[in-house]
Design a protein around this motif. Structure first.
Motif, PDB file in Angstrom:
ATOM      1  N   GLU A   1       7.328  16.057  -1.914  1.00  0.00           N
ATOM      2  CA  GLU A   1       6.221  16.828  -2.481  1.00  0.00           C
ATOM      3  C   GLU A   1       6.690  17.625  -3.690  1.00  0.00           C
ATOM      4  OE1 GLU A   1       3.499  17.560   1.514  1.00  0.00           O
ATOM      5  OE2 GLU A   1       5.102  18.967   1.019  1.00  0.00           O
ATOM      6  N   ARG A   2       7.900  18.111  -3.633  1.00  0.00           N
ATOM      7  CA  ARG A   2       8.463  18.820  -4.776  1.00  0.00           C
ATOM      8  C   ARG A   2       8.607  17.885  -5.972  1.00  0.00           C
ATOM      9  NH1 ARG A   2      14.434  21.046  -3.962  1.00  0.00           N
ATOM     10  NH2 ARG A   2      14.804  18.823  -3.764  1.00  0.00           N
ATOM     11  N   LEU A   3       9.112  16.680  -5.736  1.00  0.00           N
ATOM     12  CA  LEU A   3       9.317  15.727  -6.814  1.00  0.00           C
ATOM     13  C   LEU A   3       7.994  15.234  -7.386  1.00  0.00           C
ATOM     14  CD1 LEU A   3      12.251  13.771  -5.192  1.00  0.00           C
ATOM     15  CD2 LEU A   3      12.385  15.225  -7.207  1.00  0.00           C
ATOM     16  N   PHE A   4       6.989  15.079  -6.524  1.00  0.00           N
ATOM     17  CA  PHE A   4       5.684  14.628  -7.005  1.00  0.00           C
ATOM     18  C   PHE A   4       5.136  15.580  -8.064  1.00  0.00           C
ATOM     19  CE2 PHE A   4       4.401  12.139  -2.912  1.00  0.00           C
ATOM     20  CZ  PHE A   4       5.356  11.192  -3.228  1.00  0.00           C
ATOM     21  N   LYS A   5       5.464  16.863  -7.935  1.00  0.00           N
ATOM     22  CA  LYS A   5       4.919  17.855  -8.855  1.00  0.00           C
ATOM     23  C   LYS A   5       5.625  17.855 -10.211  1.00  0.00           C
ATOM     24  CE  LYS A   5       3.468  20.938  -5.119  1.00  0.00           C
ATOM     25  NZ  LYS A   5       3.695  22.245  -4.459  1.00  0.00           N
TER      26      LYS A   5
ATOM     27  N   ASP B   1       0.831  -1.210   0.000  1.00  0.00           N
ATOM     28  CA  ASP B   1       0.000   0.000   0.000  1.00  0.00           C
ATOM     29  C   ASP B   1       0.863   1.257   0.000  1.00  0.00           C
ATOM     30  OD1 ASP B   1      -2.241  -1.577   0.024  1.00  0.00           O
ATOM     31  OD2 ASP B   1      -2.601  -1.385   2.182  1.00  0.00           O
ATOM     32  N   TRP B   2       1.931   1.221   0.787  1.00  0.00           N
ATOM     33  CA  TRP B   2       2.853   2.357   0.835  1.00  0.00           C
ATOM     34  C   TRP B   2       3.469   2.600  -0.541  1.00  0.00           C
ATOM     35  CZ3 TRP B   2       8.205   1.670   0.107  1.00  0.00           C
ATOM     36  CH2 TRP B   2       9.004   2.784   0.366  1.00  0.00           C
ATOM     37  N   SER B   3       3.863   1.512  -1.218  1.00  0.00           N
ATOM     38  CA  SER B   3       4.446   1.639  -2.551  1.00  0.00           C
ATOM     39  C   SER B   3       3.441   2.221  -3.535  1.00  0.00           C
ATOM     40  CB  SER B   3       4.921   0.260  -3.044  1.00  0.00           C
ATOM     41  OG  SER B   3       5.945  -0.243  -2.233  1.00  0.00           O
ATOM     42  N   ARG B   4       2.196   1.782  -3.436  1.00  0.00           N
ATOM     43  CA  ARG B   4       1.166   2.290  -4.354  1.00  0.00           C
ATOM     44  C   ARG B   4       0.890   3.768  -4.100  1.00  0.00           C
ATOM     45  NH1 ARG B   4      -2.050  -3.106  -2.986  1.00  0.00           N
ATOM     46  NH2 ARG B   4      -1.201  -4.462  -4.619  1.00  0.00           N
ATOM     47  N   ALA B   5       0.869   4.148  -2.838  1.00  0.00           N
ATOM     48  CA  ALA B   5       0.665   5.562  -2.527  1.00  0.00           C
ATOM     49  C   ALA B   5       1.808   6.395  -3.086  1.00  0.00           C
ATOM     50  CB  ALA B   5       0.544   5.754  -1.018  1.00  0.00           C
ATOM     51  N   TRP B   6       3.019   5.847  -2.991  1.00  0.00           N
ATOM     52  CA  TRP B   6       4.179   6.551  -3.543  1.00  0.00           C
ATOM     53  C   TRP B   6       4.048   6.688  -5.054  1.00  0.00           C
ATOM     54  CZ3 TRP B   6       8.880   7.089  -0.412  1.00  0.00           C
ATOM     55  CH2 TRP B   6       9.852   7.851  -1.060  1.00  0.00           C
ATOM     56  N   ALA B   7       3.693   5.588  -5.709  1.00  0.00           N
ATOM     57  CA  ALA B   7       3.564   5.617  -7.164  1.00  0.00           C
ATOM     58  C   ALA B   7       2.477   6.583  -7.601  1.00  0.00           C
ATOM     59  CB  ALA B   7       3.264   4.216  -7.686  1.00  0.00           C
ATOM     60  N   SER B   8       1.435   6.719  -6.779  1.00  0.00           N
ATOM     61  CA  SER B   8       0.350   7.647  -7.096  1.00  0.00           C
ATOM     62  C   SER B   8       0.732   9.087  -6.823  1.00  0.00           C
ATOM     63  CB  SER B   8      -0.890   7.298  -6.266  1.00  0.00           C
ATOM     64  OG  SER B   8      -1.317   5.984  -6.530  1.00  0.00           O
ATOM     65  N   ARG B   9       1.921   9.272  -6.255  1.00  0.00           N
ATOM     66  CA  ARG B   9       2.393  10.609  -5.883  1.00  0.00           C
ATOM     67  C   ARG B   9       1.367  11.281  -4.977  1.00  0.00           C
ATOM     68  NH1 ARG B   9       2.936  12.865 -11.629  1.00  0.00           N
ATOM     69  NH2 ARG B   9       1.232  11.389 -11.881  1.00  0.00           N
ATOM     70  N   SER B  10       0.892  10.509  -4.033  1.00  0.00           N
ATOM     71  CA  SER B  10      -0.186  10.952  -3.161  1.00  0.00           C
ATOM     72  C   SER B  10       0.331  11.318  -1.778  1.00  0.00           C
ATOM     73  CB  SER B  10      -1.221   9.830  -3.027  1.00  0.00           C
ATOM     74  OG  SER B  10      -2.142  10.112  -1.995  1.00  0.00           O
ATOM     75  N   ALA B  11      -0.281  12.330  -1.181  1.00  0.00           N
ATOM     76  CA  ALA B  11       0.064  12.710   0.190  1.00  0.00           C
ATOM     77  C   ALA B  11      -0.263  11.598   1.169  1.00  0.00           C
ATOM     78  CB  ALA B  11      -0.683  13.985   0.576  1.00  0.00           C
ATOM     79  N   ALA B  12      -1.088  10.627   0.755  1.00  0.00           N
ATOM     80  CA  ALA B  12      -1.401   9.503   1.635  1.00  0.00           C
ATOM     81  C   ALA B  12      -0.148   8.720   2.004  1.00  0.00           C
ATOM     82  CB  ALA B  12      -2.415   8.580   0.956  1.00  0.00           C
TER      83      ALA B  12
ATOM     84  N   THR C   1      -6.649   9.620  -6.233  1.00  0.00           N
ATOM     85  CA  THR C   1      -6.272  10.615  -7.221  1.00  0.00           C
ATOM     86  C   THR C   1      -4.884  11.144  -6.918  1.00  0.00           C
ATOM     87  OG1 THR C   1      -8.576  11.241  -7.436  1.00  0.00           O
ATOM     88  CG2 THR C   1      -6.947  12.806  -8.264  1.00  0.00           C
ATOM     89  N   SER C   2      -4.097  11.328  -7.946  1.00  0.00           N
ATOM     90  CA  SER C   2      -2.738  11.834  -7.753  1.00  0.00           C
ATOM     91  C   SER C   2      -2.773  13.267  -7.251  1.00  0.00           C
ATOM     92  CB  SER C   2      -1.978  11.764  -9.076  1.00  0.00           C
ATOM     93  OG  SER C   2      -0.772  12.464  -8.980  1.00  0.00           O
ATOM     94  N   ASP C   3      -1.840  13.594  -6.374  1.00  0.00           N
ATOM     95  CA  ASP C   3      -1.668  14.972  -5.921  1.00  0.00           C
ATOM     96  C   ASP C   3      -0.764  15.744  -6.871  1.00  0.00           C
ATOM     97  OD1 ASP C   3      -3.171  14.356  -3.734  1.00  0.00           O
ATOM     98  OD2 ASP C   3      -1.445  13.862  -2.480  1.00  0.00           O
ATOM     99  N   ALA C   4      -0.330  15.088  -7.926  1.00  0.00           N
ATOM    100  CA  ALA C   4       0.645  15.715  -8.808  1.00  0.00           C
ATOM    101  C   ALA C   4       0.003  16.615  -9.850  1.00  0.00           C
ATOM    102  CB  ALA C   4       1.481  14.644  -9.501  1.00  0.00           C
ATOM    103  N   GLY C   5      -1.317  16.747  -9.805  1.00  0.00           N
ATOM    104  CA  GLY C   5      -1.976  17.650 -10.724  1.00  0.00           C
ATOM    105  C   GLY C   5      -2.274  17.006 -12.056  1.00  0.00           C
ATOM    106  N   GLY C   6      -3.157  16.041 -12.093  1.00  0.00           N
ATOM    107  CA  GLY C   6      -3.493  15.366 -13.333  1.00  0.00           C
ATOM    108  C   GLY C   6      -3.448  13.874 -13.168  1.00  0.00           C
ATOM    109  N   ALA C   7      -4.382  13.184 -13.807  1.00  0.00           N
ATOM    110  CA  ALA C   7      -4.427  11.730 -13.678  1.00  0.00           C
ATOM    111  C   ALA C   7      -3.317  11.096 -14.495  1.00  0.00           C
ATOM    112  CB  ALA C   7      -5.787  11.234 -14.146  1.00  0.00           C
TER     113      ALA C   7
END
Length: 737
Positions: free
Chosen positions: A236-240, A200-211, A324-330
């Motif tokens: 958070e910077r890299l997620f963007k 789950d942690w890996s998936r949250a990371w891949a989703s670039r999610s704050a979760a 939903t990704s926090d990176a601004g776009g699906a």
């Protein structure tokens, strides 16, 4: 009345019960004394070492359906019983550890038997519990098996038999009792749950999610691994900026330690900027609410064969997390990642990086190995990737790892509203200034009225400056502008902040002109200006700063505040010099003088963690990459003078100390056999107290038909004009078995 008589019988009973209950309410002890290890049949690795300190037995297990014991040897551990707590306490630690690398030379035969396998003590939970020390190994003894100073020792014949199986990453369970005859118990659900949490942690990371950040125990992680706030800001910077992230996990393993669990997996990471592979480990502890959270993390870059599988389409990524990704776009393909040192760097894919470690005695040229021919992987400077800090044993605490991008031009946090013109360019030698040596600041100190550069601040407490951005029309932010300050005043102050920064970067004596000699640190406290050392004292401190051979500064865009009659400039800044680096918030207080010019009436520098290590690495990465590439080409071409020019005078290379010793060895070697191939891949950079540490996978071949592959580690130091190698270490890759 005596206190004991003032307490009634019932009160005394209640008090006694409360005292008895205190141990139950107290937090877990920072010890694992008398830990009795037990294995669960869920998530077991393919190989494992178990050490029973009480029975003095060393066990090696293999999982070949079923999990079974292959070797048992007599062993000795520390001279004193109990769990290791501090340096030189003569105890062997208790917990779950992992083999890091092999030492095959330079060891005392009587004490170590000539071969040792290092363990990752202290692990993150050990650091969380305040344990100290290092150098816990599995080794032999030259003669009798006598108790050690904390290591685990087995016989010479035994280590010759089992040693080749102790490959990097092999888990080692050190316990007071480890019953090898007892089969693994059925899982009570904990191991399966933790393996699921890692997914789950890996998936949250891949989703670039704050979760993803909800999986961490932030205070514990900061003490055990790295500053969580800096880690989160960086992520958070890299997620963007990343277009996508995917992770391919092989089987996730889980082992229980004393008061914690470890989960780990071989992982292949690929994103819009980079690909790499290695071993990811997460350390979990249960909180007061019953939830498991991550308190520690380790990443060991290593060639585990997943890149080849990926290229041939044999890997299947885990399904993306349903958020939903926090990176601004699906992202249509959001898969899986993790990190402590997980690279997220430039725009080109990189080959996998391998683990780094201390050197073995022999260099690549002297350690021929049989095997398939080395693939020719081009590794020119522009394709070398800067990753982050690898898993390496350290004698002293290290700064939090920083992830950087090579050749991106702009910092990954977009310089916070600053226009592109203000981005720091790759550092160049500083102009000549009245100071010793040649500086490496990014700008000269022209006349005050027109001084291009990014913000900086001064203060005697400050430290270096360098790489100063180009001129900008206005600062990044302006707050609380008073009517008494005109638009012209604001523009003039923005200019003066940049000009002061350029003077500081250039170590110019003209910096004194920016100060109000009479009012410096002497204004009423009601104006919000600190009081402190005199102007003369501040100038003496700056002069001492400027006497260093070189200074470099990396900083974020300034914020200006106007509170009549004082204006304030604030800037997050990192200053690097020969003695190390410091980062913090620099504040300057300014007031208009009678001649209409702004002058400094107060200054302050407060150290703090602002994640600027990544910005600094990004600034110097181009220089370092060119230095590494020049070294590689000189080595491959056997050009001795060019090769030696890449080293400092006091360089150390696999046991050879000094520039002359290295030259003699290479001169003699290259008369007999010459290099034909030196390929580098997966280069990663990390800040080191002494400079920049560069680790990379190295493939070597020579004219005698020998070839080798392994991990090369370089410690590069800046001397004011360029980067040179101060230490070079080599660890050959273990043969496939």
């Amino acid at each position: 009345m005596p206190a004991e008589r003032a307490i009634g019988p019932l009160a005394r009973i209640l008090l006694a019960c409360a005292l008895l209950a205190l141990p139950l309410l107290a937090p877990p002890l920072a010890r694992a004394d008398n830990w009795q290890a037990s294995l669960r049949n869920e998530g077991l690795p393919s190989r494992l070492v178990g050490v029973d300190k009480k029975r003095k037995e060393f066990h090696y297990f293999e999982k070949k359906s079923p999990f079974k014991l292959r070797y048992t040897y007599p062993c000795v551990t520390g001279q004193l019983a109990g769990d290791k707590q501090q340096t030189n306490d003569l105890r062997t630690p208790e917990g779950v550890y992992f083999v890091e690398y092999k030492i095959a030379g330079g060891l005392d035969f009587r004490e170590y038997g000539g071969i040792a396998y290092t363990l990752n003590y202290p692990n993150p939970v050990d650091r969380l519990r305040g344990k100290t020390g290092h150098g816990i190994w599995i080794h032999s003894k030259g003669f009798d098996l006598v108790p050690t100073r904390g290591c685990v020792a087995i016989g010479l014949k035994d280590i010759a038999e089992v040693g080749p199986l102790l490959t990097p990453g092999t888990p080692v369970v050190l316990a007071e009792e480890f019953d090898a005859a007892r089969p693994p118990a059925p899982d009570d659900g904990t191991a399966a749950r933790l393996r699921g949490l890692m997914r789950d942690w890996s998936r949250a990371w891949a989703s670039r999610s704050a979760a993803m950040f909800d999986f961490y125990d932030a205070p514990a992680y900061s003490r055990a691994t790295e500053d969580f706030g800096a880690f989160r800001r960086n992520k958070e910077r890299l997620f963007k900026i990343l277009g996508f992230i995917k992770i391919y996990n092989r089987e996730i393993h889980a082992l229980e330690g004393p008061g914690y669990w470890v989960t780990w997996s071989e992982q292949y990471y690929t994103a819009s900027n980079l690909s790499t592979e290695g071993i990811r480990r997460l350390y979990w502890q249960r909180g007061g609410d019953g939830r498991f959270r991550i308190v520690g993390m380790e990443w060991t870059p290593r060639d585990v064969g997943m890149r080849a599988d990926f290229q041939q389409g044999r890997l299947v990524a885990e399904a993306p997390r349903g958020v939903t990704s926090d990176a601004g776009g699906a992202d249509p393909e959001m898969p899986v990642p993790p990190r402590l040192d997980m690279p997220e760097a430039p725009d080109r894919a990189a080959v996998a990086a391998t683990a780094v470690a201390r050197p073995e005695a022999a260099g690549a040229e002297q350690a021929p190995k049989a095997g398939p021919a080395i693939a020719a992987v081009a590794a020119v400077a522009e394709r070398l990737l800067a990753i982050s800090d690898p898993l390496v044993p350290r004698r002293t605490p290290a700064a939090p790892p920083a992830e950087i991008t090579w050749g991106s031009g702009r910092s990954m946090d977009a310089r916070r509203n600053a226009p592109a013109a203000e981005d720091p360019a790759p550092a160049a030698p500083a102009p000549e200034v009245p100071a010793e040596g040649s500086g490496s600041a990014g700008a000269a100190a022209p006349e005050r009225p027109a001084m291009p550069a990014t913000p900086a601040n001064t203060a005697p407490e400050a430290t270096p400056a360098a790489d100063v951005p180009a001129a900008a029309p206005v600062p990044a932010a302006v707050a609380e502008t008073a009517a008494d300050f005109s638009a012209g005043d604001r523009a003039a102050l923005a200019r003066d902040v940049r000009a002061w920064n350029a003077a500081f970067a250039a170590r110019s004596q003209d910096i004194a002109d920016f100060y109000d000699r009479r009012e410096y640190n002497r204004l009423p406290l009601s104006l919000g200006v600190p009081r402190g050392r005199s102007y003369d004292s501040a100038m003496r401190a700056l002069e001492r700063e400027f006497r260093q051979p070189w200074l470099r500064v990396v900083q974020r865009a300034p914020v200006l505040e106007f509170h009549w009659p004082v204006a304030v400039s604030r800037c997050e800044q990192m200053v690097v010099g020969p003695e190390g680096a410091v980062q913090g918030l620099r504040t300057l207080w300014w007031r208009k003088d009678t001649d209409g010019e702004f002058r400094i009436v107060g200054s302050e520098f407060r150290p703090g963690e602002f994640g600027l290590a990544a910005d600094y690495l990004e600034t110097v990465s181009g220089e370092v990459s060119r230095a590494v590439e020049a070294w590689r080409r000189a080595w491959e071409g056997a050009r001795l003078d060019d090769y030696m020019a890449c080293y400092t005078r006091d360089a150390i290379q696999s046991g050879r100390a000094g520039n002359n010793a290295i030259r003699r060895q290479k001169e003699d070697l290259w008369q007999r056999v010459r290099p034909t191939l030196v390929n580098l891949s997966g280069l990663r950079l990390a800040m080191d107290r002494r400079g920049i540490r560069a680790d990379m996978t190295q493939a070597y071949a020579d004219s005698a038909g020998r070839s080798d592959r392994g991990v090369k580690t370089l410690l590069l130091r800046y001397d004011g004009t360029g980067w040179r190698i101060q230490r070079e270490d080599w660890v050959p890759e273990a043969p496939a078995r």
